[in-house]
Each structure stands twice: as structure tokens, then as C-alpha cells.
Design a protein around this motif. Structure first.
Motif, short mmCIF file in Angstrom:
data_model
loop_
_atom_site.label_atom_id
_atom_site.label_comp_id
_atom_site.label_asym_id
_atom_site.label_seq_id
_atom_site.Cartn_x
_atom_site.Cartn_y
_atom_site.Cartn_z
N HIS A 1 -12.47 -9.48 8.48
CA HIS A 1 -12.38 -8.22 9.19
C HIS A 1 -11.51 -7.28 8.37
N GLY A 2 -11.32 -6.07 8.88
CA GLY A 2 -10.45 -5.12 8.19
C GLY A 2 -10.07 -4.00 9.14
N ALA B 1 -4.38 -4.81 0.99
CA ALA B 1 -5.45 -5.80 0.85
C ALA B 1 -6.56 -5.73 1.88
N TYR B 2 -6.32 -5.21 3.08
CA TYR B 2 -7.25 -5.46 4.17
C TYR B 2 -7.96 -4.22 4.73
N SER B 3 -7.78 -3.06 4.11
CA SER B 3 -8.53 -1.90 4.58
C SER B 3 -9.99 -2.03 4.17
N TYR B 4 -10.87 -1.38 4.92
CA TYR B 4 -12.29 -1.43 4.58
C TYR B 4 -12.55 -0.86 3.19
N SER B 5 -11.82 0.20 2.82
CA SER B 5 -12.03 0.80 1.50
C SER B 5 -11.60 -0.16 0.39
N GLU B 6 -10.51 -0.91 0.63
CA GLU B 6 -10.05 -1.89 -0.35
C GLU B 6 -11.06 -3.02 -0.50
N ILE B 7 -11.57 -3.52 0.63
CA ILE B 7 -12.55 -4.61 0.60
C ILE B 7 -13.84 -4.14 -0.08
N ALA B 8 -14.30 -2.92 0.29
CA ALA B 8 -15.52 -2.38 -0.32
C ALA B 8 -15.33 -2.18 -1.82
#
Length: 213
Positions: free
Chosen positions: A18-19, A192-199
Motif C-alpha cells: 500500500h502507500g 519510501a512509501y508514497s505512491y509517487s515514490e513507488i511508481a
């Protein structure tokens, strides 16, 4: 799911199930805005029997606890119980959701509980949104949440209502420790866990890794 997790780990892409959205889940208040806490303990989430049973036991141990519960489908299920006066029907979404988290001294992270097949969430979006908003998090203990945060340095955990009650008492008395931990978890989440970071990590894998033939 487990297949996706194994695939991403095999390709050396850091996995988070998740994020959070940086445009919503962020520090809404700061000192210049006369920030103050509105409740000692907060919980936002839709009703489930598991959550109700857990929070009911918490309140039975400490009926004077300054707890506020928000979310859908609670009122009809807790009418006439000790939880009724703890329920706040105010809708919480967007920045109102983030503000509620930041204005709770302690945020409880509980999930739905076991489904018909015996499976249960170990983490949820709440696991990442609470620290992103600058909230201090007490999370139900499991191996997965320990993969994402350092217990005792960034968040703390509990396994039963008795332990949750004890941990709440400890952190209400130790505000400096609580705030330092919440800021450490906030830095961890934003790094580490924002959607932009994951994307971005997935994008780098797709466009920058050499093609395997």
C-alpha cells in the motif's frame, strides 16, 4: 499478493503493498497555526466486529479514555454501548482525514479482522497514511509491519487490548518520545512509501533496466 511480492523482490524492486498520496496525506498543521491535540486517541476506519470487540475491551479497561472513533457503519452497531459516546459522525476524508490524524496524540491501526477464509490484513493504507500525516501510530503487531517500520524507534505495536491500554498510558505520559517517534516514522514514510515514490521505482525498473532476453 504473494506472487507480485516475490516477483518484485526477485527484480530488486522494493515492495510495499500500500502507500499514500502526498497531495492529501501530509502535515496539515504546524506551530504557526496554533496546533493543538483534540483527542488523546483516535481511530478512523469502517466498522467491523473485530474492531468493535477490540475497542470495546479497551474502553472497558479505561472508561475515561479520551477516544474518538470515526468511520462508516459504527453508530448502528455500538448504540447503547460504552463506545457510543466515543463515536464522531463527522465525515473524514481528504485533508479532514489528515488533520484528524495529526490532532490525535495516538492513532490506533486496526484492520478488518479475519475473513470467511481465515485470511486477515496485516497492513493497510492506514499503516502508511498515519505516519505520512505526522501521526503517532500504535499498530497491531505482525511480521509485515515490522518490515516497514522500526518498532520502538518509529512506531509501537500491541497484540491485545490489555497491551494496547498499557502502551497508550505510556505514550501519553511520554510526549517527547512519542513526538520524536512520529517524526521518525514520518521521514521513513515520505522517503519510501508514497505512491509517487513507488511508481518511480517501478518506472525506473521498466525503462532503465536492461531488457532480459
Amino acid at each position: 499478493n504473494e506472487y507480485l511480492r516475490n516477483f518484485l523482490e526477485e527484480k530488486d524492486i522494493y515492495y510495499a503493498p500500500h502507500g499514500f498520496s502526498e497531495s492529501v496525506h501530509s502535515l496539515v498543521h504546524n506551530n504557526s497555526q496554533s496546533f493543538y491535540f483534540e483527542q488523546d486517541v483516535g481511530y478512523i476506519g469502517n466498522h467491523s466486529k473485530y474492531k468493535q470487540d477490540f475497542l470495546m475491551q479497551l474502553v472497558e479497561r479505561n472508561q475515561d479514555i479520551n477516544l474518538r472513533i470515526c468511520g462508516a457503519n459504527w453508530h448502528a452497531n455500538i448504540e447503547g454501548t460504552l463506545l457510543e459516546e466515543k463515536y464522531d459522525p463527522t465525515p473524514r476524508s481528504g485533508l479532514s482525514y489528515s488533520s484528524f490524524i495529526q490532532k490525535s496524540k495516538i492513532n490506533i491501526a486496526l484492520h478488518f479482522g479475519e475473513g470467511p477464509n481465515g485470511w486477515a490484513d496485516q497492513v493497510s493504507t492506514r499503516t502508511f497514511e498515519i505516519p505520512a500525516c505526522g501521526g503517532f501510530m500504535l499498530h497491531v503487531d505482525n511480521d509485515e509491519v515490522r518490515d516497514f517500520y522500526s518498532v520502538g524507534d518509529e512506531i509501537d505495536v500491541f497484540t491485545n487490548p490489555e497491551q494496547l491500554c498499557e502502551r497508550i498510558g505510556f505514550y501519553l505520559e511520554n510526549e517527547k518520545t512519542r513526538i520524536e517517534m512520529s517524526m521518525s516514522a514520518h521521514r521513513r514514510a515520505n522517503g519510501a512509501y508514497s505512491y509517487s515514490e513507488i511508481a518511480g521505482r517501478i518506472n525506473d525498473f521498466i525503462f532503465k533496466k536492461p531488457v532480459e532476453r
